[in-house]
Write a protein that holds these residues in place. Structure first.
Motif, short mmCIF file in Angstrom:
data_model
loop_
_atom_site.label_atom_id
_atom_site.label_comp_id
_atom_site.label_asym_id
_atom_site.label_seq_id
_atom_site.Cartn_x
_atom_site.Cartn_y
_atom_site.Cartn_z
N ARG A 40 0.83 -1.21 0.00
CA ARG A 40 0.00 0.00 0.00
C ARG A 40 0.87 1.26 0.00
O ARG A 40 0.57 2.23 -0.70
CB ARG A 40 -0.93 0.00 1.22
N ALA A 41 1.94 1.23 0.80
CA ALA A 41 2.82 2.40 0.87
C ALA A 41 3.48 2.66 -0.47
O ALA A 41 3.68 3.82 -0.86
CB ALA A 41 3.87 2.18 1.95
N ALA A 42 3.82 1.59 -1.19
CA ALA A 42 4.55 1.74 -2.46
C ALA A 42 3.71 2.38 -3.55
O ALA A 42 4.23 2.72 -4.61
CB ALA A 42 5.05 0.37 -2.92
N GLU A 43 2.43 2.56 -3.30
CA GLU A 43 1.61 3.28 -4.27
C GLU A 43 1.97 4.76 -4.32
O GLU A 43 1.67 5.44 -5.30
CB GLU A 43 0.13 3.10 -3.93
N LYS A 44 2.59 5.25 -3.25
CA LYS A 44 3.07 6.63 -3.25
C LYS A 44 4.32 6.73 -4.13
O LYS A 44 4.93 5.73 -4.48
CB LYS A 44 3.41 7.07 -1.83
N ARG A 45 4.71 7.96 -4.44
CA ARG A 45 5.88 8.14 -5.30
C ARG A 45 7.15 7.65 -4.60
O ARG A 45 8.00 7.00 -5.21
CB ARG A 45 6.03 9.61 -5.70
#
Length: 897
Positions: A40-45
């Protein structure tokens, strides 16, 4: 990353996964929840994974990267230890990008050259990443090893300008000096911290199972607590546990001083720090918590607060304990290592460090820590003096258990060498309800107070006096409480701050003991006054535990006023106890029991039972006999209201056993005796009831409660005329009564006797009188207990209490009036008793002139009351007033009205 001090360098790479001896694969587990969190965090840049050495960062990144995803490519690189050359860093990242894109063999990697163009290199990396198509991830592990300011600046530029479809994940032991505030403000930066990487207890068990280590759940939980979920600590434990002959003993002894852990932490953390940081860590390791001022004192340096902040920022096994980041603690296993190293390298410094810490804590009014450090220094006499000075105040702060623990740390014969400790032992005995032991200890303390050094005598005498007062209350020796309260020493001029504080504590404790004793003696007005004064004083001197204790008894002390006031004060006490986390402690049991009693009296049986269960749990292990008697009596009310008289009798018998252990007579004892005889009579045990009645002296037999019980016996003997004779003093208000339940009960028993005599008209009048008395507080219990609710069917057509009748019938048929947990708000301004009587007529079909006739008042009086009712309820007409009255539980929601 250099810290504020420039003193917290990077640390070496995390340990590789442990291969368990005798197994063919690494002892690893899939951390699905954590991997999902990273997904989920890796969806951020940009995503930063920041945690200490050995937290499992690399394992997490590998597990995430190895998950098959056709729509993404992952370039994975680890920064080499102590990497200070920007060009080599970027060349390694370019090689990882080409390997992920599948173009590694198509072009030779550019050679390292003296004239490196960082901007051009970052452009090339992004170009090759986007050329591969789909989503591309740059994963950089061990970023804390990057010591090049030039590379850090270039990396910041790359991360803030990532093209669409390119993401970055950075793993580091401490936050890198990257300026990513724009990404954070834009919501394009995600962070995973040490707390999220820690193993849960369930994961610890799964990891042990994967490694072939079988431990009982309790032992596995102990290992989880000792390691605080630190992955490397668990791996190191598994190395030693595999094949260990006594795994449970190993876990009990496993700490930072264990050889494998100590070697790891020494290499990974301590030896890598500069001398000033090592000195701070070692000299403060004997503290459970440390701040900058205290660390400066123990190190003889300045700036310790900044170093502690840097260490936490660097994830160096230092954790802040407060939002302002002023207090810190060390990871348990790291603290174990530091203490071992301190004893090994500077053993002669340890006692003096403890003394310095003790003086600092004493100066800052933190007595428990001061005592502990005096004990650790071996200063037993000074520790005993400190503990004696503060034993009363600590107890009033709800730390009686802490006092007991501190006592257990003294050597066995310290009490003989430090006789002032007798006072502390007596205090501990009192709060464990070992009353005979406490009395013996207090005799020793009283004797010592007469021969102690002159400066100690006032404090010892005042503390002994307060404990003697508490002893008298716990023994139920109520007369002794009143005598001792009058004889207590008063404050004199020239007292020290400690003596002044003790005098305030003592005054508050006196007010509590007086108020409670007066409550149990049914001197309720005096009790209410003293408890209110005690709660106010406790609040002023900062003793919340004592304030809760006063408020917890205040509900019972308000019982001669109204149920609404009892509820209000109980709820106030319960809310304050919950604020401090004391909702399950014995101190709040009186409020829980009194609150349950009002709910049961008003027919909310199920809700009352829930609160009663809390009071039972709080007093399960013993406690003050007066409170236990109250809980037993309320426990008897509930089954009696439901017609289960055998259960009620069992609770009443238990209440009598509590009374038997009290020196004085509890004010509720007449209720216990009366309801015991009534329950026996209703169960057909008339002979036993008669024998109990005959055993009472004339004064006891004259009480209104006992007269009512005698009437129940007469009714069981089929002597209704005799029952009416027994009730005459109560009905004529000539018999002393302890509760306004008693007059209602007397009129209901009279109604039953009239019914048995065939006088229906007299029975109806007696019921109406009972309803009149019950109306203001909506009392339902007497109708349920006596069985007189049967006389209410059918509902009398001309009654002015149709709403109350409806509530009574609902309650005995199993429906709680108004619903199970409906709140009981009050109007903006309370209705007077006269206004409440008028309000009861509003749901009926009677006209105002008929109201006046029923109440024997003028029509003008009725009209005046109605106008006031409308104004107080905020209603414009009769219908709205009825609706508002039902919302406020002043009227029933039943349809009979």
């Amino acid at each position: 990353m250099p810290g504020r001090h420039g003193s917290v360098p990077g640390l070496p790479a995390a340990a590789a996964p442990v291969r368990v001896p005798g197994r063919g694969r690494p002892g690893l587990i899939g951390r699905r929840d954590l991997v999902a969190a990273l997904e989920r965090a890796a969806e951020k840049r940009v995503t930063i994974v920041s945690a200490p050495a050995g937290s499992g960062k690399t394992s997490l990144l590998r597990e995430w990267a190895d998950r098959p995803r056709a729509d993404r490519r992952v370039a994975f690189m680890s920064v080499r230890p102590n990497q200070r050359d920007a060009q080599l860093f970027w060349l390694a990242l370019l090689e990882a990008v080409r390997a992920a894109a599948g173009t590694g063999g198509a072009a030779e990697p550019p050679p390292a050259t003296p004239g490196f163009n960082g901007g051009a290199m970052t452009d090339r990396i992004l170009s090759e990443a986007t050329a591969s198509g789909g989503t591309f991830f740059l994963v950089i592990d061990d970023l804390h090893e990057l010591g090049s300011a030039e590379a850090t600046e270039q990396l910041t530029a790359l991360l803030t300008d990532l093209p669409r479809g390119v993401h970055a994940i950075l793993a580091t032991r401490h936050d890198p000096p990257l300026r990513l505030h724009r990404l954070r403000l834009a919501g394009e930066l995600a962070e995973l911290r040490a707390a999220q990487l820690r193993f849960t207890e369930a994961e610890t068990r799964e990891f042990l199972a994967a490694c072939g280590v079988a431990l009982p759940d309790r032992v596995a939980g102990m290992l989880h607590q000792r390691t605080e979920g630190w992955a490397a600590g668990l791996r190191l434990a598994v190395l030693s546990l595999a094949g260990h002959p006594d795994p449970e003993r190993f876990v009990a002894e496993f700490s930072g001083s264990h050889r494998t852990v100590a070697e790891y932490l020494m290499a990974e953390m301590l030896e890598r720090q500069p001398a000033d940081v090592q000195r701070l860590l070692l000299r403060t390791s004997l503290l459970d918590r440390v701040n900058g001022e205290l660390a400066d004192l123990l190190t003889g340096a300045t700036g310790s607060g900044s170093i502690l902040l840097d260490l936490e920022d660097a994830n160096a096994f230092v954790v802040s304990l407060d939002p302002g980041r002023t207090w810190f603690r060390y990871h348990r296993m790291f603290a174990d290592l530091l203490r071992l190293e301190l004893r090994r390298t500077f053993p002669e410094a340890v006692p003096e460090l403890h003394r310095q810490a003790a003086r600092w804590f004493a100066d800052h009014a933190q007595a428990v820590d001061a005592v502990r450090h005096r004990q650790a220094a071996g200063d037993w006499a000074e520790a005993a003096r400190l503990l004696t000075d503060h034993t009363v105040s600590l107890t009033l702060d709800g730390q009686a258990g802490t006092v007991v623990a501190l006592l257990s740390d003294f050597p066995p014969r310290t009490g003989e060498e430090c006789p002032e400790l007798a006072l502390v032992y007596a205090n501990a005995d009192l709060h464990q309800h070992r009353l005979e032991e406490a009395r013996a200890r207090l005799e020793i303390a009283r004797s010592y107070a007469g021969t102690a050094p002159v400066g100690l005598r006032p404090r010892l005498r005042m503390a002994a006096a307060s404990l003697e007062l508490l002893l008298a209350r716990l023994r139920g020796h109520f007369d002794d409480v009143f005598e001792q309260a009058d004889a207590l020493p008063s404050r004199v001029a020239g007292q020290s701050n400690t003596e002044v504080a003790l005098a305030s504590d003592l005054r508050a404790l006196v007010l509590l003991n007086l108020g409670v004793t007066e409550a149990w003696s049914l001197r309720l007005a005096d009790s209410e006054r003293h408890l209110l004064e005690g709660a106010a004083l406790a609040r002023d001197i900062g003793r919340p535990y004592l304030e809760v204790a006063c408020l917890a008894h205040l509900g019972f002390a308000s019982g001669n006023r109204s149920f609404a006031l009892v509820r209000q004060r109980c709820e106030q006490a319960l809310a304050l106890a919950a604020r401090y986390g004391w909702e399950a402690e014995a101190v709040i049991a009186p409020a829980q029991a009194s609150f349950a009693g009002t709910l049961i009296c008003t027919g909310e049986f199920d809700r009352g039972e829930r609160w009663l269960d809390r009071a039972r749990r709080a007093t399960r292990s013993g406690g003050e006999p007066g409170v236990r008697l109250l809980v037993r009596l309320v426990s008897a009310m509930l089954p009696a209201a439901r017609g289960r008289h055998r259960e009620a009798l069992a609770e009443l018998t238990a209440a009598e056993e509590v009374q038997a252990h009290m020196v004085g007579r509890h004010g509720l004892s007449s209720h216990v005796a009366a309801w015991t005889m009534a329950a026996q009579a209703r169960l057909g045990m008339v002979g036993e009831a008669r024998a109990n009645l005959a055993a009472l002296d004339d004064r006891e037999a004259a009480a209104g409660e006992i007269r009512n019980a005698a009437a129940v016996i007469r009714l069981a003997e089929r002597d209704p005329a005799g029952a009416r004779r027994e009730l005459r003093p109560v009905l004529a208000d000539r018999a002393p009564v302890n509760s306004f339940l008693t007059p209602v009960e007397a009129r209901l028993l009279d109604a039953l006797a009239c019914r048995d005599l065939g006088d229906g008209h007299a029975a109806g009048e007696a019921v109406e009188e009972a309803l009149n008395l019950a109306e203001a507080d909506r009392m339902i219990l007497p109708f349920a207990m006596t069985g007189a609710w049967e006389l209410l069917e059918p509902v009398p057509q001309r009654t002015s209490h149709a709403a109350l009748v409806s509530d009574i019938l609902d309650a005995v048929r199993g429906g709680a009036p108004g619903g199970p947990d409906r709140p009981a708000p009050g109007p903006a301004e309370e209705l007077s008793p006269s206004e409440l009587r008028i309000l009861r007529y509003l749901p009926t079909n009677l006209t105002r002139p008929e109201f006046a006739a029923e109440l024997s008042v003028s029509l003008n009086t009725v009209n005046t009351h109605v106008r006031r009712i409308y104004a107080k309820l905020g209603a414009g007409d009769r219908s709205a007033a009825v609706q508002r009255g039902r919302e406020l539980r002043l009227l029933s929601n039943g349809g009979r009205a």
